[in-house]
Scaffold this motif. Structure first.
Motif, PDB file in Angstrom:
ATOM      1  N   ARG A  88       8.790  -8.148 -14.900  1.00 53.38           N
ATOM      2  CA  ARG A  88       9.349  -8.590 -15.934  1.00 53.38           C
ATOM      3  C   ARG A  88       9.631  -7.372 -17.323  1.00 53.38           C
ATOM      4  O   ARG A  88       7.615  -8.020 -18.372  1.00 53.38           O
ATOM      5  CB  ARG A  88       9.424 -10.125 -16.297  1.00 53.38           C
ATOM      6  N   LEU A  89      10.325  -6.743 -17.448  1.00 56.07           N
ATOM      7  CA  LEU A  89       9.963  -6.032 -19.092  1.00 56.07           C
ATOM      8  C   LEU A  89      11.145  -6.483 -20.047  1.00 56.07           C
ATOM      9  O   LEU A  89      12.261  -7.267 -19.644  1.00 56.07           O
ATOM     10  CB  LEU A  89       9.882  -4.756 -18.763  1.00 56.07           C
ATOM     11  N   THR A  90      11.435  -6.168 -21.126  1.00 49.08           N
ATOM     12  CA  THR A  90      11.951  -6.138 -22.013  1.00 49.08           C
ATOM     13  C   THR A  90      13.023  -4.777 -21.467  1.00 49.08           C
ATOM     14  O   THR A  90      12.830  -3.912 -21.102  1.00 49.08           O
ATOM     15  CB  THR A  90      11.621  -5.855 -23.749  1.00 49.08           C
ATOM     16  N   PRO A  91      14.107  -5.052 -21.616  1.00 47.50           N
ATOM     17  CA  PRO A  91      15.888  -4.271 -22.249  1.00 47.50           C
ATOM     18  C   PRO A  91      14.682  -2.560 -22.507  1.00 47.50           C
ATOM     19  O   PRO A  91      14.169  -2.481 -23.313  1.00 47.50           O
ATOM     20  CB  PRO A  91      16.398  -3.772 -21.792  1.00 47.50           C
ATOM     21  N   GLY A  92      15.093  -1.180 -21.849  1.00 51.40           N
ATOM     22  CA  GLY A  92      14.239  -0.497 -22.355  1.00 51.40           C
ATOM     23  C   GLY A  92      14.166   0.726 -21.958  1.00 51.40           C
ATOM     24  O   GLY A  92      14.109   0.442 -20.360  1.00 51.40           O
ATOM     25  N   GLN A  93      13.607   1.940 -22.499  1.00 43.88           N
ATOM     26  CA  GLN A  93      12.748   3.153 -21.236  1.00 43.88           C
ATOM     27  C   GLN A  93      11.501   2.545 -21.319  1.00 43.88           C
ATOM     28  O   GLN A  93      11.375   1.824 -22.444  1.00 43.88           O
ATOM     29  CB  GLN A  93      13.632   4.171 -22.009  1.00 43.88           C
ATOM     30  N   LYS A  94      10.945   3.185 -20.329  1.00 40.65           N
ATOM     31  CA  LYS A  94       9.406   2.791 -19.926  1.00 40.65           C
ATOM     32  C   LYS A  94       9.273   3.841 -18.991  1.00 40.65           C
ATOM     33  O   LYS A  94       9.970   4.882 -18.511  1.00 40.65           O
ATOM     34  CB  LYS A  94       9.666   1.918 -18.684  1.00 40.65           C
ATOM     35  N   PHE A  95       7.778   4.537 -19.442  1.00 46.80           N
ATOM     36  CA  PHE A  95       7.352   5.389 -18.665  1.00 46.80           C
ATOM     37  C   PHE A  95       6.559   4.527 -17.669  1.00 46.80           C
ATOM     38  O   PHE A  95       5.777   3.508 -18.135  1.00 46.80           O
ATOM     39  CB  PHE A  95       6.060   6.014 -20.045  1.00 46.80           C
ATOM     40  N   ILE A  96       6.792   5.906 -16.316  1.00 46.88           N
ATOM     41  CA  ILE A  96       6.514   4.000 -15.329  1.00 46.88           C
ATOM     42  C   ILE A  96       5.275   6.399 -14.578  1.00 46.88           C
ATOM     43  O   ILE A  96       4.872   6.384 -14.542  1.00 46.88           O
ATOM     44  CB  ILE A  96       6.906   4.181 -14.225  1.00 46.88           C
ATOM     45  N   ARG A  97       3.363   5.464 -14.695  1.00 45.74           N
ATOM     46  CA  ARG A  97       2.562   6.173 -14.469  1.00 45.74           C
ATOM     47  C   ARG A  97       1.794   6.030 -13.209  1.00 45.74           C
ATOM     48  O   ARG A  97       1.673   4.898 -13.122  1.00 45.74           O
ATOM     49  CB  ARG A  97       1.310   7.028 -15.257  1.00 45.74           C
ATOM     50  N   LEU A  98       2.422   6.833 -12.267  1.00 45.26           N
ATOM     51  CA  LEU A  98       1.604   5.751 -11.042  1.00 45.26           C
ATOM     52  C   LEU A  98      -0.160   7.032 -10.488  1.00 45.26           C
ATOM     53  O   LEU A  98      -0.189   8.696 -11.227  1.00 45.26           O
ATOM     54  CB  LEU A  98       2.073   5.736  -9.229  1.00 45.26           C
ATOM     55  N   TYR A  99      -1.006   6.224 -10.714  1.00 48.18           N
ATOM     56  CA  TYR A  99      -1.581   7.213  -9.496  1.00 48.18           C
ATOM     57  C   TYR A  99      -2.331   6.988  -8.623  1.00 48.18           C
ATOM     58  O   TYR A  99      -3.022   5.627  -8.249  1.00 48.18           O
ATOM     59  CB  TYR A  99      -3.144   6.407 -11.088  1.00 48.18           C
ATOM     60  N   PHE A 100      -3.060   8.266  -7.826  1.00 53.92           N
ATOM     61  CA  PHE A 100      -3.720   7.840  -6.956  1.00 53.92           C
ATOM     62  C   PHE A 100      -4.520   8.602  -6.521  1.00 53.92           C
ATOM     63  O   PHE A 100      -5.025   9.904  -7.347  1.00 53.92           O
ATOM     64  CB  PHE A 100      -2.171   8.921  -5.874  1.00 53.92           C
ATOM     65  N   TYR A 101      -5.499   8.501  -5.183  1.00 49.65           N
ATOM     66  CA  TYR A 101      -6.795   8.850  -5.174  1.00 49.65           C
ATOM     67  C   TYR A 101      -6.573   8.992  -3.872  1.00 49.65           C
ATOM     68  O   TYR A 101      -6.957   8.303  -3.236  1.00 49.65           O
ATOM     69  CB  TYR A 101      -8.166   8.033  -5.890  1.00 49.65           C
ATOM     70  N   ASP A 102      -7.063  10.563  -3.403  1.00 51.50           N
ATOM     71  CA  ASP A 102      -7.022  10.967  -2.118  1.00 51.50           C
ATOM     72  C   ASP A 102      -8.128  10.867  -1.322  1.00 51.50           C
ATOM     73  O   ASP A 102      -8.515  11.141  -1.655  1.00 51.50           O
ATOM     74  CB  ASP A 102      -6.427  12.873  -1.772  1.00 51.50           C
ATOM     75  N   THR A 103      -8.378   9.603  -0.988  1.00 49.58           N
ATOM     76  CA  THR A 103      -9.384   9.717  -0.312  1.00 49.58           C
ATOM     77  C   THR A 103      -9.584   8.724   1.431  1.00 49.58           C
ATOM     78  O   THR A 103      -8.345   8.659   0.984  1.00 49.58           O
ATOM     79  CB  THR A 103     -10.629   9.162  -1.332  1.00 49.58           C
ATOM     80  N   SER A 104     -10.187   8.613   1.550  1.00 46.20           N
ATOM     81  CA  SER A 104     -10.270   7.493   2.803  1.00 46.20           C
ATOM     82  C   SER A 104     -10.977   5.502   2.618  1.00 46.20           C
ATOM     83  O   SER A 104     -11.666   5.296   1.661  1.00 46.20           O
ATOM     84  CB  SER A 104     -11.132   7.987   4.654  1.00 46.20           C
ATOM     85  N   TYR A 105      -9.225   5.329   2.817  1.00 46.03           N
ATOM     86  CA  TYR A 105     -10.053   3.722   2.722  1.00 46.03           C
ATOM     87  C   TYR A 105     -10.313   2.898   4.014  1.00 46.03           C
ATOM     88  O   TYR A 105      -9.192   3.116   4.745  1.00 46.03           O
ATOM     89  CB  TYR A 105      -8.632   3.917   2.269  1.00 46.03           C
ATOM     90  N   GLN A 106     -11.167   1.960   3.816  1.00 49.22           N
ATOM     91  CA  GLN A 106     -11.095   1.289   5.347  1.00 49.22           C
ATOM     92  C   GLN A 106     -10.650   1.768   6.224  1.00 49.22           C
ATOM     93  O   GLN A 106     -10.249   1.473   7.370  1.00 49.22           O
ATOM     94  CB  GLN A 106     -10.404   0.093   5.459  1.00 49.22           C
ATOM     95  N   ASN A 107     -11.249   2.954   6.471  1.00 45.63           N
ATOM     96  CA  ASN A 107     -12.053   4.454   7.448  1.00 45.63           C
ATOM     97  C   ASN A 107     -10.487   4.588   7.936  1.00 45.63           C
ATOM     98  O   ASN A 107     -10.245   4.961   9.063  1.00 45.63           O
ATOM     99  CB  ASN A 107     -12.368   3.756   8.639  1.00 45.63           C
ATOM    100  N   LEU A 108      -8.761   4.351   6.941  1.00 41.16           N
ATOM    101  CA  LEU A 108      -7.882   5.502   7.659  1.00 41.16           C
ATOM    102  C   LEU A 108      -8.298   7.003   8.124  1.00 41.16           C
ATOM    103  O   LEU A 108      -8.539   6.677   6.209  1.00 41.16           O
ATOM    104  CB  LEU A 108      -6.520   4.420   6.823  1.00 41.16           C
ATOM    105  N   ASP A 109      -7.180   7.518   8.486  1.00 43.19           N
ATOM    106  CA  ASP A 109      -7.482   9.100   8.411  1.00 43.19           C
ATOM    107  C   ASP A 109      -6.681   9.373   7.144  1.00 43.19           C
ATOM    108  O   ASP A 109      -4.934   8.597   6.272  1.00 43.19           O
ATOM    109  CB  ASP A 109      -6.609   9.357   9.453  1.00 43.19           C
ATOM    110  N   ARG A 110      -6.720   9.925   5.810  1.00 39.63           N
ATOM    111  CA  ARG A 110      -6.347  10.442   4.604  1.00 39.63           C
ATOM    112  C   ARG A 110      -4.398  10.894   4.978  1.00 39.63           C
ATOM    113  O   ARG A 110      -4.078  10.689   4.355  1.00 39.63           O
ATOM    114  CB  ARG A 110      -7.289  10.188   3.556  1.00 39.63           C
ATOM    115  N   SER A 111      -5.193  12.271   5.891  1.00 43.46           N
ATOM    116  CA  SER A 111      -3.442  12.219   5.860  1.00 43.46           C
ATOM    117  C   SER A 111      -2.689  11.524   6.744  1.00 43.46           C
ATOM    118  O   SER A 111      -1.368  11.803   6.849  1.00 43.46           O
ATOM    119  CB  SER A 111      -4.140  14.092   7.069  1.00 43.46           C
ATOM    120  N   LYS A 112      -2.877  10.528   7.270  1.00 44.27           N
ATOM    121  CA  LYS A 112      -1.491   9.758   7.915  1.00 44.27           C
ATOM    122  C   LYS A 112      -0.892   8.829   6.898  1.00 44.27           C
ATOM    123  O   LYS A 112       0.339   7.973   6.804  1.00 44.27           O
ATOM    124  CB  LYS A 112      -2.258   8.656   8.892  1.00 44.27           C
TER     125      LYS A 112
END
Ligand SMILES: *[C@@H]1O[C@H](CO)[C@@H](O)[C@H](O)[C@H]1NC(C)=O
Ligand SMILES: *[C@@H]1O[C@H](CO)[C@@H](O)[C@H](O)[C@H]1NC(C)=O
Ligand SMILES: *[C@@H]1O[C@H](CO)[C@@H](O)[C@H](O)[C@H]1NC(C)=O
Ligand SMILES: *[C@@H]1O[C@H](CO)[C@@H](O)[C@H](O)[C@H]1NC(C)=O
Ligand SMILES: *[C@@H]1O[C@H](CO)[C@@H](O)[C@H](O)[C@H]1NC(C)=O
Ligand SMILES: *[C@@H]1O[C@H](CO)[C@@H](O)[C@H](O)[C@H]1NC(C)=O
Ligand SMILES: *[C@@H]1O[C@H](CO)[C@@H](O)[C@H](O)[C@H]1NC(C)=O
Ligand SMILES: *[C@@H]1O[C@H](CO)[C@@H](O)[C@H](O)[C@H]1NC(C)=O
Ligand SMILES: *[C@@H]1O[C@H](CO)[C@@H](O)[C@H](O)[C@H]1NC(C)=O
Ligand SMILES: *[C@@H]1O[C@H](CO)[C@@H](O)[C@H](O)[C@H]1NC(C)=O
Ligand SMILES: *[C@@H]1O[C@H](CO)[C@@H](O)[C@H](O)[C@H]1NC(C)=O
Ligand SMILES: *[C@@H]1O[C@H](CO)[C@@H](O)[C@H](O)[C@H]1NC(C)=O
Length: 473
Positions: A117-141
């Motif tokens: 829930r945001l006020t109206p107007g322009q927002k920066f949205i920044r997404l951060y990802f770390y490429d590693t394995s989580y819960q033994n899942l194959d990171r390439s999937k």
């Protein structure tokens, strides 16, 4: 990249010492005395959200400027969706940089959303990802799409294709939020792969000052559209979304999020993008205080305007080359290019002191750029915006968007030279999408991942020390 940078630059600094040693010594002192926190925080965003996805606890960034709030039990996570699960990273990013917010992720094999829930107007949205394995899942999937409201930010996105050596990826977008509308950010695993999953480590939302990138200095919202018929303008409106692809402090150092003008933008140095820089010079004056009479004082950190790259002092050489930077970008999008300028050298005082030509993507952007003329005096920062279409080209996923500067004819300029202080390049959405193809293996990622500032500074320090030692000898 680093190899290119040393090959091009180290020898080139040396001939310029004689002319710029005074600036370089000041520059050197600047590096010895860190200026963290020197930028005044001149803008107060209405909203700043730092969401630490998959975490139950909070964590403060290394520089202390941001506290990431765990998303477990957070109001933002959509409970009616299919279960998404918190997952701990199996490793941590290498290098000396900030490790927040990479310890945890939120992950799912089916779609999940966050609602803000945001006020109206322009927002920066920044997404951060770390490429590693989580819960033994194959990171390439991990292949997934990300949408924000009506916009597709990423599609068939693969962190293992996009990550740099530190395996972290940071993407910045600008999206407008309308009145009485929640902003939904949705992560959807790609359907063309059987066991694909989606994940996210951190989401940052920061309100933008009105008109920061959709309105030019003159208050107009139309910018010259290079490569089109003369006079054709590109109009950028609130119904466009932008993706920041490069933000560069030309001739200066990396500027961290905490040292920006309270918008948490990061500025990289320009060395990796220089392709023709013989024998450029680096004027710098950190005691100079810019006069913000043309643009808002939050447009860029003061350091951007206190450092620059010029062509050098040998006019014979300057007249023979174009000072050039090249930025790999996705084909088939229009780009908004913002060039930041400020004249602060004592010789450059009047209209006609330093007049130069600017080409962007091989198109003429300015025949007679005169920064003093634009600003109405020396020491006045200005920026100029241009739009350029990078068409599809023979199946090339990426092309270089070049920025090239060259002195105007000798009769027009006292100093046959050119100057640039900063560059920002944004991809403009095409029919609501900003998604480009995955880079081919072993190509440079398009994103400017926040570099481990430690490494970055020490690279610069190596160069500068080499130069200063020569001066002392
Ligand atoms: C994290 O910060 C939020 C907001 O300041 C606060 O409500 C919450 O209690 C904190 N959580 C923990 C585990 O400290
Ligand atoms: C939940 O998952 C199923 C199957 O994976 C999918 O068809 C459905 O759209 C998902 N529901 C939501 C609300 O995302
Ligand atoms: C998104 O699309 C819907 C319907 O297609 C439209 O009503 C709405 O105004 C759009 N929102 C934005 C932010 O463009
Ligand atoms: C956001 O998602 C929620 C839940 O899925 C939905 O009810 C709402 O209409 C969505 N809002 C927008 C603006 O799409
Ligand atoms: C997905 O799984 C199904 C059943 O296990 C299999 O028949 C199909 O070939 C798989 N598709 C792909 C693209 O791997
Ligand atoms: C630019 O953004 C500001 C603030 O969001 C808005 O008031 C203005 O209408 C926008 N201009 C255009 C042309 O969309
Ligand atoms: C740096 O700027 C200060 C303040 O504007 C000025 O007094 C000084 O002369 C400048 N130094 C150089 C080397 O230009
Ligand atoms: C920036 O500009 C605003 C008004 O435009 C002013 O109130 C503020 O004091 C300025 N800040 C600095 C650090 O110059
Ligand atoms: C400028 O460069 C040219 C060609 O490299 C050289 O011949 C000339 O001596 C240089 N001029 C000065 C003033 O250093
Ligand atoms: C610009 O010119 C160079 C050299 O002629 C060429 O390699 C490059 O493809 C051109 N770039 C564009 C965007 O046309
Ligand atoms: C962009 O320019 C750099 C440096 O000249 C070059 O190494 C790279 O191959 C170019 N990339 C493309 C896509 O043309
Ligand atoms: C998704 O990305 C992979 C890896 O780059 C690529 O091989 C595949 O063709 C892409 N799929 C689609 C539908 O674009």
């Amino acid at each position: 990249m680093d190899k290119i940078h040393h090959k091009y630059l180290l020898p080139n600094y040396i001939p310029t010492i004689l002319f710029t040693s005074i600036y370089i010594i000041i520059f050197f002192q600047h590096l010895c005395v860190p200026v963290a926190g020197a930028s005044p925080h001149v803008y107060t965003p209405t909203e700043t959200i730092f969401l630490y996805c998959g975490s139950s606890g909070n964590i403060t960034s290394q520089d202390g400027t941001r506290t990431w709030i765990g998303d477990i039990k957070s109001e933002y996570v959509q409970s009616q969706n299919n279960a998404s699960t918190p997952a701990k990273a199996s490793t941590q990013p290498s290098g000396g940089g900030d490790k927040t917010p990479y310890m945890w992720a939120r992950l799912s094999r089916s779609q999940f959303s966050y609602t803000f829930r945001l006020t109206p107007g322009q927002k920066f949205i920044r997404l951060y990802f770390y490429d590693t394995s989580y819960q033994n899942l194959d990171r390439s999937k991990a292949f997934f799409s990300v949408t924000a409201g009506n916009f597709t930010l990423l599609r068939n996105f693969s962190t293992s294709h996009a990550a740099d050596d530190s395996h972290t990826i940071f993407k910045e977008f600008c999206v407008n939020v309308q009145e009485n509308q929640n902003l939904n950010i949705t992560f959807s695993p790609s359907q063309e792969y059987n066991d694909s999953y989606a994940f996210i480590n951190g989401i940052e939302i920061v309100s933008m000052p009105p008109g920061l990138y959709n309105t030019t200095v003159t208050g107009e919202t139309e910018v010259p559209f290079l490569g089109q018929a003369p006079g054709v303008q590109f109009s950028l409106s609130n119904s466009n979304a932008l993706e920041m692809v490069y933000r560069v402090n030309v001739g200066g150092n990396y500027i961290s999020a905490g040292d920006d003008t309270s918008m948490y933008r990061t500025w990289s140095d320009d060395v990796s993008y220089l392709t023709e820089a013989y024998p450029s010079a680096l004027p710098v004056n950190l005691s100079f205080q810019p006069t913000f009479s043309m643009i808002h004082n939050y447009s860029a950190p003061v350091e951007v305007y206190q450092t620059a790259r010029t062509m050098g002092t040998n006019t014979t050489v300057n007249e023979k080359y174009w000072l050039t930077w090249e930025f790999p970008v996705d084909s088939a999008f229009t780009y908004l290019v913002r060039l930041h300028f400020c004249e602060f050298q004592p010789e450059i005082t009047v209209i006609g002191s330093r007049v130069f030509e600017i080409n962007i993507a091989n198109q003429t952007a300015e025949k007679h750029a005169d920064v003093i003329g634009w600003g109405g005096g020396s020491g006045v920062p200005v920026y100029m915006d241009y739009a350029v279409m990078m068409g599809s080209k023979a199946n090339q996923k990426k092309q270089n968007l070049s920025i090239a500067l060259h002195p105007a004819p000798a009769y027009m300029t006292n100093y046959p030279d050119a100057i640039l202080n900063g560059v920002e390049i944004f991809k403009v959405d095409s029919s609501g999408s900003l998604a480009g193809p995955n880079p081919d293996p072993q190509t440079t990622p398009t994103t400017v991942a926040p570099p481990t500032s430690g490494n970055n500074r020490s690279n610069n320090r190596k160069i500068i020390i080499a130069v200063v030692v020569c001066v002392i000898q």
